[in-house]
Design a protein around this motif. Structure first.
Motif, PDB file in Angstrom:
ATOM      1  N   GLY A 118      -5.309   6.257  -8.038  1.00 41.80           N
ATOM      2  CA  GLY A 118      -5.785   6.610  -6.806  1.00 41.80           C
ATOM      3  C   GLY A 118      -6.113   7.997  -6.599  1.00 41.80           C
ATOM      4  N   ALA A 119      -5.601   9.016  -7.299  1.00 42.95           N
ATOM      5  CA  ALA A 119      -6.111  10.666  -7.094  1.00 42.95           C
ATOM      6  C   ALA A 119      -7.355  10.641  -7.867  1.00 42.95           C
ATOM      7  N   VAL A 125      -9.989   9.536  -5.776  1.00 41.73           N
ATOM      8  CA  VAL A 125     -10.499  10.582  -4.713  1.00 41.73           C
ATOM      9  C   VAL A 125     -11.078  11.575  -5.146  1.00 41.73           C
ATOM     10  N   GLY A 129     -13.836   6.428  -4.051  1.00 41.98           N
ATOM     11  CA  GLY A 129     -12.960   7.181  -3.172  1.00 41.98           C
ATOM     12  C   GLY A 129     -11.957   6.387  -2.198  1.00 41.98           C
ATOM     13  N   VAL A 130     -12.747   5.381  -1.675  1.00 38.59           N
ATOM     14  CA  VAL A 130     -12.049   4.220  -0.719  1.00 38.59           C
ATOM     15  C   VAL A 130     -11.200   3.498  -1.680  1.00 38.59           C
ATOM     16  N   GLY A 184      -9.874   4.366  -4.279  1.00 43.42           N
ATOM     17  CA  GLY A 184      -8.662   5.154  -4.745  1.00 43.42           C
ATOM     18  C   GLY A 184      -7.535   5.433  -3.662  1.00 43.42           C
ATOM     19  N   CYS A 185      -8.093   5.672  -2.365  1.00 41.96           N
ATOM     20  CA  CYS A 185      -7.057   5.672  -1.410  1.00 41.96           C
ATOM     21  C   CYS A 185      -6.211   4.218  -1.184  1.00 41.96           C
ATOM     22  N   VAL A 186      -6.797   3.175  -1.488  1.00 43.04           N
ATOM     23  CA  VAL A 186      -6.265   1.676  -1.672  1.00 43.04           C
ATOM     24  C   VAL A 186      -4.931   2.032  -2.465  1.00 43.04           C
ATOM     25  N   TRP A 187      -5.374   2.324  -3.610  1.00 40.76           N
ATOM     26  CA  TRP A 187      -4.405   2.379  -4.936  1.00 40.76           C
ATOM     27  C   TRP A 187      -3.231   3.429  -4.350  1.00 40.76           C
ATOM     28  N   LEU A 188      -3.547   4.678  -3.655  1.00 38.43           N
ATOM     29  CA  LEU A 188      -2.658   5.759  -3.348  1.00 38.43           C
ATOM     30  C   LEU A 188      -1.715   4.659  -2.014  1.00 38.43           C
ATOM     31  N   ALA A 189      -2.146   4.100  -1.320  1.00 38.67           N
ATOM     32  CA  ALA A 189      -1.637   3.163  -0.026  1.00 38.67           C
ATOM     33  C   ALA A 189      -0.632   2.392  -0.905  1.00 38.67           C
TER      34      ALA A 189
END
Length: 422
Positions: free
Chosen positions: A135-136, A139, A173-174, A176-181
């Motif tokens: 995720g990082a 981003v 990046g979107v 990646g944000c999904v993976w971070l969530a």
């Protein structure tokens, strides 16, 4: 996303990285060493190498059991029984030890766990830091990292997204944000799953648990019988040397008084006064004896007030906190009372503390008592220690004793007894 969940996810990611790397390498090494040692037993070499390797595996497995409890909560009992001293030395002693270790089902569960720990368990663990890292990275691609990467390689994909421009980098990046969530939501669960896998492999079987339960009950029954016999001997000794001796002396004094009433009334009055004092002393000794068997305050007002009464008699500042919704059975209350009394006496005599805290509460079907002092520490449960007697007393009721007493203090003694309140 709140800060606590993000912090938990980052913590789980760090734990997963440690388990996947630092844990995976020792597990793989020990798995290989154990397999080779056992395979070389027919050649004779394995007889020399197998015992130390398997004992090292046991020690490593026990550390992972503790780690499971510290990091994820599940308690994994250690199934190993203490190995008896070798009956013979030299090569034959090694052969006997090897045979004993290989006949123990726990040994083969450990070896199976090593294989699972390097495969399925490691895979689950590495997902936690992997989700954060992936995720990082997504981003960072959206922040401009895509340019040098695409410049070095014209064909670059982030997951299923071909990154070729700012638009596709933004899409990365979107993602990646999904993976971070996903990481924030599921990382702690991944670590718990890792340790559930560990528990499934390392926990004793139901047959082993039953055998240990029977052995524990046999041992606690023997301790209870020994403790009861010792208590009866103490009562007999105290009666014989204390109240009984005083009553006999009182009878003799009264006989002398009868003879002196007419001849020497003054001396008779002195003996009567002495007899009155002896009767008061005998009564006090009988009260102390009864209090040592079952304190009246415990019978009348319950464990909380009985512990408070103990604290009032201590020469140290003692704070008592009690949170009980009812009363336990009388034998349980008695065992808890005398266990607390022994711990408080030890703390007052040996800890060098000037303050003690006692917390008594009942939760999840367990009576829990914690005694903490600010003394010098160094308390241990061992032969000759008063804490060993406390442990045996609690063991009669399936209770446990835990002692945390690093050098320099503080010392915390925790007692737990399963029971219901009424």
């Amino acid at each position: 996303m709140n800060g606590a969940r993000i912090q938990d996810a980052l913590k789980a990611g760090a734990q997963g990285a440690a388990l996947a790397v630092v844990g995976w390498i020792p597990s793989l090494m020990m798995s290989v060493l154990a397999t080779l040692s056992i395979a070389f037993i027919p050649l004779g070499v394995g007889v020399l190498t197998t015992p130390p390797v398997l004992l090292a595996v046991r020690s490593y497995a026990d550390r992972r059991r503790l780690l499971a409890e510290e990091w994820a909560g599940p308690r994994i009992p250690s199934p190993y029984e203490p190995l008896p001293p070798p009956a013979r030395g030299g090569l034959m002693g090694r052969v006997e030890l090897t045979n004993r270790l290989l006949r123990d089902p726990a040994t083969w569960r450990d070896l199976r766990w090593l294989f699972v720990d390097t495969t399925a368990a490691a895979t689950v663990a590495v997902l936690a830091p992997g989700l954060l890292a992936e995720g990082a990275f997504g981003v960072l691609l959206a922040a401009g990292l895509w340019k040098p990467i695409v410049g070095a390689s014209d064909d670059y994909w982030y997951g299923f997204i071909p990154v070729t421009s700012w638009a596709t980098a933004f899409a990365a990046g979107v993602l990646g944000c999904v993976w971070l969530a996903v990481a924030v939501k599921w990382n702690p669960a991944l670590i718990r799953t890792h340790f559930r896998i560990t528990k499934a492999q390392l926990a004793p079987t139901s047959e082993a648990e039953l055998a240990r339960r029977v052995e524990k009950l046999t041992e606690t029954r023997r301790d209870a019988v020994d403790a009861s016999a010792a208590e009866l001997r103490r009562i007999e000794r105290d009666l014989h040397d204390g109240a009984q001796a005083r009553l006999v002396a009182m009878g003799m004094d009264l006989g002398t008084v009868e003879m002196l009433l007419d001849k020497d009334p003054a001396q008779a009055r002195k003996l009567l006064a002495q007899t009155r004092r002896s009767s008061a002393d005998a009564l006090a000794e009988l009260r102390d004896l009864v209090r040592g068997i079952h304190p009246p305050v415990l019978a009348e007002r319950g464990l909380g007030d009985a512990v408070r009464a103990l604290a009032l008699r201590l020469p140290l500042a003692t704070e008592v906190t009690v949170d009980l919704d009812g009363r336990a059975d009388a034998p349980v209350e008695s065992a808890a009372y005398f266990a607390v009394s022994e711990v408080l006496t030890n703390a007052a005599k040996h800890s060098g503390a000037d303050r003690i805290r006692v917390n008594v509460h009942h939760t999840d079907g367990m009576l829990r008592i914690a005694v903490t002092d600010n003394g010098r520490g160094g308390a241990v449960v061992g032969a000759g220690s008063g804490l060993a007697g406390v442990e045996r007393r609690l063991g009669t009721f399936d209770g446990v004793l835990a002692v945390s007493s690093p050098a320099g203090g503080p010392t915390m003694v925790t007692m737990e007894i399963p029971c219901a309140l009424s």
